[in-house]
Motif scaffolding. Structure first.
Motif, PDB file in Angstrom:
ATOM      1  N   LEU A 203       0.806  -1.302   0.038  1.00  0.00           N
ATOM      2  CA  LEU A 203      -0.044   0.067   0.077  1.00  0.00           C
ATOM      3  C   LEU A 203       0.907   1.546  -0.018  1.00  0.00           C
ATOM      4  O   LEU A 203       0.691   2.259  -0.774  1.00  0.00           O
ATOM      5  CB  LEU A 203      -0.971   0.074   1.167  1.00  0.00           C
ATOM      6  CG  LEU A 203      -1.877  -1.169   1.254  1.00  0.00           C
ATOM      7  CD1 LEU A 203      -2.824  -1.085   2.497  1.00  0.00           C
ATOM      8  CD2 LEU A 203      -2.799  -1.167   0.128  1.00  0.00           C
ATOM      9  N   ARG A 204       1.947   1.258   0.635  1.00  0.00           N
ATOM     10  CA  ARG A 204       2.743   2.404   0.938  1.00  0.00           C
ATOM     11  C   ARG A 204       3.541   2.669  -0.378  1.00  0.00           C
ATOM     12  O   ARG A 204       3.730   3.865  -0.913  1.00  0.00           O
ATOM     13  CB  ARG A 204       3.828   2.156   1.959  1.00  0.00           C
ATOM     14  CG  ARG A 204       3.195   2.262   3.127  1.00  0.00           C
ATOM     15  CD  ARG A 204       4.427   2.332   4.478  1.00  0.00           C
ATOM     16  NE  ARG A 204       3.699   2.048   5.892  1.00  0.00           N
ATOM     17  CZ  ARG A 204       3.614   0.944   6.545  1.00  0.00           C
ATOM     18  NH1 ARG A 204       4.469   0.033   5.847  1.00  0.00           N
ATOM     19  NH2 ARG A 204       3.301   0.733   7.593  1.00  0.00           N
ATOM     20  N   ALA A 205       3.862   1.541  -1.125  1.00  0.00           N
ATOM     21  CA  ALA A 205       4.744   1.695  -2.488  1.00  0.00           C
ATOM     22  C   ALA A 205       3.612   2.116  -3.590  1.00  0.00           C
ATOM     23  O   ALA A 205       3.932   2.914  -4.410  1.00  0.00           O
ATOM     24  CB  ALA A 205       5.207   0.099  -2.810  1.00  0.00           C
ATOM     25  N   GLY A 206       2.343   1.711  -3.384  1.00  0.00           N
ATOM     26  CA  GLY A 206       1.233   2.272  -4.469  1.00  0.00           C
ATOM     27  C   GLY A 206       1.033   3.679  -4.244  1.00  0.00           C
ATOM     28  O   GLY A 206       1.012   4.469  -5.170  1.00  0.00           O
ATOM     29  N   MET A 207       0.937   4.094  -2.896  1.00  0.00           N
ATOM     30  CA  MET A 207       0.804   5.520  -2.510  1.00  0.00           C
ATOM     31  C   MET A 207       2.249   6.311  -3.353  1.00  0.00           C
ATOM     32  O   MET A 207       1.960   7.423  -3.857  1.00  0.00           O
ATOM     33  CB  MET A 207       0.943   5.821  -1.175  1.00  0.00           C
ATOM     34  CG  MET A 207      -0.736   5.322  -0.558  1.00  0.00           C
ATOM     35  SD  MET A 207      -0.700   5.524   1.202  1.00  0.00           S
ATOM     36  CE  MET A 207      -1.980   4.729   1.770  1.00  0.00           C
ATOM     37  N   ASN A 208       3.296   5.828  -2.979  1.00  0.00           N
ATOM     38  CA  ASN A 208       4.617   6.380  -3.486  1.00  0.00           C
ATOM     39  C   ASN A 208       4.520   6.543  -4.840  1.00  0.00           C
ATOM     40  O   ASN A 208       5.061   7.464  -5.566  1.00  0.00           O
ATOM     41  CB  ASN A 208       5.905   5.786  -3.294  1.00  0.00           C
ATOM     42  CG  ASN A 208       6.001   6.086  -1.656  1.00  0.00           C
ATOM     43  OD1 ASN A 208       5.673   7.109  -1.018  1.00  0.00           O
ATOM     44  ND2 ASN A 208       6.601   4.832  -1.017  1.00  0.00           N
ATOM     45  N   LEU A 209       4.064   5.655  -5.737  1.00  0.00           N
ATOM     46  CA  LEU A 209       4.031   5.559  -7.095  1.00  0.00           C
ATOM     47  C   LEU A 209       2.658   6.196  -7.612  1.00  0.00           C
ATOM     48  O   LEU A 209       2.503   6.307  -8.809  1.00  0.00           O
ATOM     49  CB  LEU A 209       3.805   4.133  -7.568  1.00  0.00           C
ATOM     50  CG  LEU A 209       5.097   3.263  -7.362  1.00  0.00           C
ATOM     51  CD1 LEU A 209       5.048   1.984  -7.876  1.00  0.00           C
ATOM     52  CD2 LEU A 209       6.143   3.807  -8.200  1.00  0.00           C
ATOM     53  N   GLY A 210       1.813   6.796  -6.941  1.00  0.00           N
ATOM     54  CA  GLY A 210       0.569   7.643  -7.468  1.00  0.00           C
ATOM     55  C   GLY A 210      -0.487   6.713  -7.627  1.00  0.00           C
ATOM     56  O   GLY A 210      -1.335   7.259  -8.461  1.00  0.00           O
TER      57      GLY A 210
END
Length: 210
Positions: A203-210
């Protein structure tokens, strides 16, 4: 003599993997038979209470009393307006209840998956609580709440929101409300179990990738 021994060892080395593969296949076959033996009582029960009645109804719908093939039952279905209305109403209730359960259950399941374990366990008690009560009791409870002199109409009249009681029970709206209340836990629990297994780093990686 040494050459013959070498040939025998080579043949034994080639036969070794084949023997292991055959043994593994035999063990897998035995394991499948054991699982089938364990499942046979439940499969017989499903066959007796589901497959047989459905097959019997299918036979009655396709064949007449003399045993000949007939499509009269299906023709009668399309000729009678009441049958079509019942069919359409059933699917309408199904789609509306499904949409309501998704709109209410998905955010709830996501919120529960993000809570700490102790808080999520306490909240799950309220989700599972309807399972501890009979469907008949819950239906009568909704009748008390939704009837013309029920709690909702009484509160709305006391607050001045409405002047006449709303018709919320014994109609389409009451069925949708009651079915949503009954089926909502069946959507929340599987979604919560799936969401709980998702790694939060994704989830954090998805937020960082937009």
């Amino acid at each position: 003599m040494s050459a013959q021994t070498a040939v025998m060892q080579e043949n034994a080395g080639r036969a070794g993997p084949d023997l292991n593969t055959q043994a593994l296949r035999t063990d897998a076959r035995r394991e499948s038979l054991r699982l089938l033996a364990l499942l046979s009582p439940s499969l017989l029960l499903v066959f007796a209470i589901i497959i047989v009645p459905i097959g019997w109804l299918l036979w009655l719908s396709l064949f007449d009393e003399a045993g000949g093939f007939s499509a009269a039952n299906y023709a009668r279905f399309f000729e009678q307006a009441s049958y079509i209305k019942t069919f359409v109403t059933t699917f309408k209730v199904a789609f509306i209840v499904t949409g309501a359960c998704v709109l209410l259950g998905y955010p709830l399941a996501y919120m529960l998956s993000q809570l700490p374990r102790r808080a999520a366990s306490i909240c799950l008690i309220f989700v599972i609580l309807p399972f501890w009560t009979s469907v008949l009791v819950r239906t009568y409870a909704w009748l008390v709440i939704l009837q013309r002199r029920g709690l909702i109409n009484s509160w709305l009249i006391d607050l001045g929101v409405i002047s006449q009681p709303l018709s919320l029970a014994n109609n389409f709206s009451g069925v949708v409300i009651g079915m949503t209340h009954i089926l909502l836990p069946f959507l929340v629990l599987p979604l919560y179990a799936s969401m709980k297994t998702i790694d939060t780093d994704c989830l954090r990686a998805g937020m960082n990738l937009g």
